[in-house]
Design an enzyme around this catalytic site. Sequence first.
Site, mmCIF file in Angstrom:
data_model
loop_
_atom_site.group_PDB
_atom_site.id
_atom_site.type_symbol
_atom_site.label_atom_id
_atom_site.label_comp_id
_atom_site.label_asym_id
_atom_site.label_seq_id
_atom_site.Cartn_x
_atom_site.Cartn_y
_atom_site.Cartn_z
ATOM 1 N N ASN A 1 -41.582 -19.874 12.276
ATOM 2 C CA ASN A 1 -41.710 -19.426 14.061
ATOM 3 C C ASN A 1 -43.170 -18.288 14.062
ATOM 4 O OD1 ASN A 1 -42.293 -17.903 16.687
ATOM 5 N ND2 ASN A 1 -40.215 -18.688 16.832
ATOM 6 N N HIS B 1 -45.697 -14.635 16.921
ATOM 7 C CA HIS B 1 -45.915 -13.227 17.106
ATOM 8 C C HIS B 1 -47.757 -13.527 15.924
ATOM 9 C CE1 HIS B 1 -43.190 -11.990 18.960
ATOM 10 N NE2 HIS B 1 -42.259 -12.761 19.026
ATOM 11 N N HIS C 1 -43.019 -20.999 20.397
ATOM 12 C CA HIS C 1 -42.070 -21.111 21.277
ATOM 13 C C HIS C 1 -42.989 -21.259 22.660
ATOM 14 C CE1 HIS C 1 -38.856 -18.917 23.927
ATOM 15 N NE2 HIS C 1 -39.378 -19.525 25.089
ATOM 16 N N ARG D 1 -42.978 -20.057 26.804
ATOM 17 C CA ARG D 1 -43.119 -18.880 27.335
ATOM 18 C C ARG D 1 -43.582 -19.335 28.974
ATOM 19 N NH1 ARG D 1 -39.499 -14.651 27.133
ATOM 20 N NH2 ARG D 1 -38.635 -14.542 25.078
ATOM 21 N N ARG E 1 -46.786 -15.553 27.167
ATOM 22 C CA ARG E 1 -47.316 -13.885 26.332
ATOM 23 C C ARG E 1 -47.909 -14.552 25.264
ATOM 24 N NH1 ARG E 1 -41.491 -11.282 25.803
ATOM 25 N NH2 ARG E 1 -41.508 -11.809 27.969
ATOM 26 N N GLU F 1 -39.832 -25.170 21.591
ATOM 27 C CA GLU F 1 -39.051 -24.351 22.026
ATOM 28 C C GLU F 1 -39.156 -23.478 23.061
ATOM 29 O OE1 GLU F 1 -37.876 -21.015 18.977
ATOM 30 O OE2 GLU F 1 -37.236 -19.498 20.725
ATOM 31 N N THR G 1 -35.813 -13.595 23.379
ATOM 32 C CA THR G 1 -34.483 -14.357 23.724
ATOM 33 C C THR G 1 -33.103 -13.037 23.312
ATOM 34 O OG1 THR G 1 -36.259 -16.077 22.770
ATOM 35 C CG2 THR G 1 -33.989 -17.022 23.656
ATOM 36 N N GLU H 1 -28.693 -24.035 17.265
ATOM 37 C CA GLU H 1 -29.167 -23.022 16.631
ATOM 38 C C GLU H 1 -28.118 -21.686 16.826
ATOM 39 O OE1 GLU H 1 -33.133 -22.975 16.212
ATOM 40 O OE2 GLU H 1 -33.068 -20.775 15.600
ATOM 41 N N HIS I 1 -33.329 -16.072 14.600
ATOM 42 C CA HIS I 1 -33.306 -14.285 15.140
ATOM 43 C C HIS I 1 -32.820 -13.694 14.235
ATOM 44 C CE1 HIS I 1 -34.197 -12.611 18.912
ATOM 45 N NE2 HIS I 1 -34.546 -13.152 19.594
#
Length: 250
Positions: A13, A16, A49, A51, A55, A76, A107, A157, A200
């Site tokens: 992922n 970030h 992801h 959003r 962000r 995502e 999340t 998931e 996660h």
Amino acid sequence: MNNPTGKLRLGINIDHVATVRNARGSAYPDPVRAAKLAEEAGADGITAHLREDRRHILDDDIERLVAELKTPLNFECAATDEMLAIALRHKPHAVCLVPEKREELTTEGGLEVARQDNKLAEYVAPLRDAGCRVSLFIAADPKQIEASARIGAAVVELHTGAYCDLHAAGRFDERDAELERLQKGAALAHSLGLEVHAGHGITYDTVKPIAAMPEVVELNIGHFLIGEAIFRGLPDAMSDMRRLMDEARG
Ligand code: PXP
């Protein structure tokens, strides 16, 4: 696919990397470059992801990931009409529907499938018909797992955040109870014909018991590895995660 000794897929992922970029409104660091580096280092897929508040990942990142990735993109997003339209435009390999709250840092919980199954089914069906592998990000709760199967998801998931947080807090009895819940959830999901993923909060310290669950075929890992990459580079950080996953399977 219940394959205890099979190689577990590692999805990276890259959200970030975009968080750091967006902190300065610059064009760097580029999450697409990170995704390609992760691919070269052996990632089996990339997760991003998008959003509602944009962000981290931006619409243009998704366009570029779809155009430039060699491995499958796991898109995502929240179950909203806006995200459904974006997903149907790009038709990524996989779509993972997640709950989203504007004020949360990440999340926080799993999707409420059991109470909203009619509504969520309206998102699952068109994505499935468009050829996307639809995954629902849920807690390892039998009600949620059964509802996920009922509305035609291909994948669940399982949310490993609580397990990882309890480990980090040293609350080992509760952690072990949470692991048992994940193990039972994985077995139930598999018995219902769902493909089982997990993700996660996973770190080097928490990956092995999760990777050891025989029904799990894919882990999605972001924040910890992107943090490690600051110190060691992404390929190096990934190689230790891969080794721990392989050891857990072996
Ligand atoms: N899987 C899902 C569905 C997620 O929402 C996230 C966080 O964006 C992850 C996996 C990765 O979690 P982490 O960044 O804590 O490794």
